[in-house]
Design a protein around this motif. Structure first.
Motif, PDB file in Angstrom:
ATOM      1  N   THR A  44       6.012 -10.768  -2.225  1.00 16.55           N
ATOM      2  CA  THR A  44       6.145 -12.269  -2.420  1.00 16.55           C
ATOM      3  C   THR A  44       6.905 -12.291  -3.783  1.00 16.55           C
ATOM      4  N   PHE A  45       6.383 -14.257  -4.053  1.00 15.23           N
ATOM      5  CA  PHE A  45       7.268 -14.159  -4.133  1.00 15.23           C
ATOM      6  C   PHE A  45       7.112 -15.593  -5.233  1.00 15.23           C
ATOM      7  N   GLU A  46       7.521 -16.410  -6.168  1.00 15.46           N
ATOM      8  CA  GLU A  46       7.836 -17.347  -6.472  1.00 15.46           C
ATOM      9  C   GLU A  46       8.737 -18.563  -6.897  1.00 15.46           C
ATOM     10  N   ARG A  95      -5.604  -2.063  -6.835  1.00 14.66           N
ATOM     11  CA  ARG A  95      -5.577  -1.389  -6.040  1.00 14.66           C
ATOM     12  C   ARG A  95      -4.933  -0.613  -5.637  1.00 14.66           C
ATOM     13  N   GLY A  96      -4.072  -0.319  -6.581  1.00 14.71           N
ATOM     14  CA  GLY A  96      -2.747   0.937  -6.454  1.00 14.71           C
ATOM     15  C   GLY A  96      -1.629   0.173  -5.679  1.00 14.71           C
ATOM     16  N   GLU A  97      -1.588  -0.523  -5.178  1.00 13.13           N
ATOM     17  CA  GLU A  97      -0.476  -1.163  -4.423  1.00 13.13           C
ATOM     18  C   GLU A  97       1.097  -1.337  -5.543  1.00 13.13           C
ATOM     19  N   VAL A  98       2.702  -1.006  -4.574  1.00 10.44           N
ATOM     20  CA  VAL A  98       3.601  -1.685  -4.615  1.00 10.44           C
ATOM     21  C   VAL A  98       3.546  -3.117  -4.607  1.00 10.44           C
ATOM     22  N   VAL A  99       3.885  -4.187  -5.751  1.00  4.86           N
ATOM     23  CA  VAL A  99       4.416  -5.178  -5.451  1.00  4.86           C
ATOM     24  C   VAL A  99       5.624  -5.571  -5.945  1.00  4.86           C
ATOM     25  N   ILE A 100       5.998  -6.017  -5.164  1.00  2.00           N
ATOM     26  CA  ILE A 100       7.673  -6.582  -4.608  1.00  2.00           C
ATOM     27  C   ILE A 100       7.325  -7.827  -4.935  1.00  2.00           C
TER      28      ILE A 100
END
Length: 212
Positions: A44-46, A95-100
């Motif tokens: 994702t991004f900002e 959900r236990g995910e890796v968020v980048i």
């Protein structure tokens, strides 16, 4: 400021740095490597990775917007972060995910705090409130002199078009944040070969993956 909140479920990784440092490239490479290892990853991004965020991104980056109050700009970025955390980042972590994420709170502290010369502590208070004080487990700062990074753009958005002195303050802002919390940061020379950078990132991330 408090020590912050770290997700107990997923893994939160952030890429920070000035313009043209290669954050998007390294984010994608890390995502691909993690997926190969069987991880579920959200990239994702900002600003701008929500419906509301897209409008906020247009306002803060479009040169047609013209001059904004520095505090208005900081608040618009904080609003984007609130939407992003509540609707994208936290659900994936739960959900236990890796968020980048390509940019997060540090960008606000570096650009709107150091860059705009606002009181960084005040800017941080707003940004931390907007994000529920959620912190990345690891922040990767890709360090690059502004003269090199800005030269990679034919056209510049509203932030990229700021003065060289502005971007120099931004760069120092990122370095200061990393120096203050070395356990949660890694600073890498963005001029290094892409594969050298990605290997260093993986090496720093390995212990975090092992303890998930």
């Amino acid at each position: 400021m408090s020590a912050g909140v770290f997700s107990e479920h997923g893994l939160f990784v952030c890429f920070e740095g000035g313009e043209g440092a290669g954050k998007s490239t390294q984010s994608r490479l890390l995502r691909d490597w993690l997926v190969e290892r069987g991880q579920t990853v959200l990239l994702t991004f900002e600003p701008g990775d929500t419906g509301v965020g897209k409008e906020l991104r247009r306002i803060v980056l479009d040169p047609a917007t013209g001059e904004l109050s520095d505090r208005t700009e900081a608040l618009l970025y904080a609003a984007d972060k609130a939407e992003h955390v509540d609707h994208v980042v936290l659900p994936a972590l739960d959900r236990g995910e890796v968020v980048i994420t390509d940019r997060y709170v540090d960008s606000t502290l570096a650009y709107q705090g150091a860059g705009r010369t606002l009181d960084v502590a005040e800017v941080e208070a707003v940004a931390r409130w907007a994000t529920g004080d959620l912190r990345p487990h690891l922040t990767v700062v890709l360090d690059l002199a502004p003269e090199a990074g800005l030269g990679r753009f034919d056209e510049r958005d509203r932030i990229e078009g700021q003065s060289l002195e502005f971007h120099q303050r931004v760069r120092q802002g990122f370095l200061d944040l990393a120096a203050a919390d070395p356990d949660h940061y890694v600073v890498l020379d963005a001029r290094a070969p892409i594969d050298v950078i990605s290997t260093a990132i993986r090496a720093r991330l390995e212990p975090l993956l092992e303890h998930r």
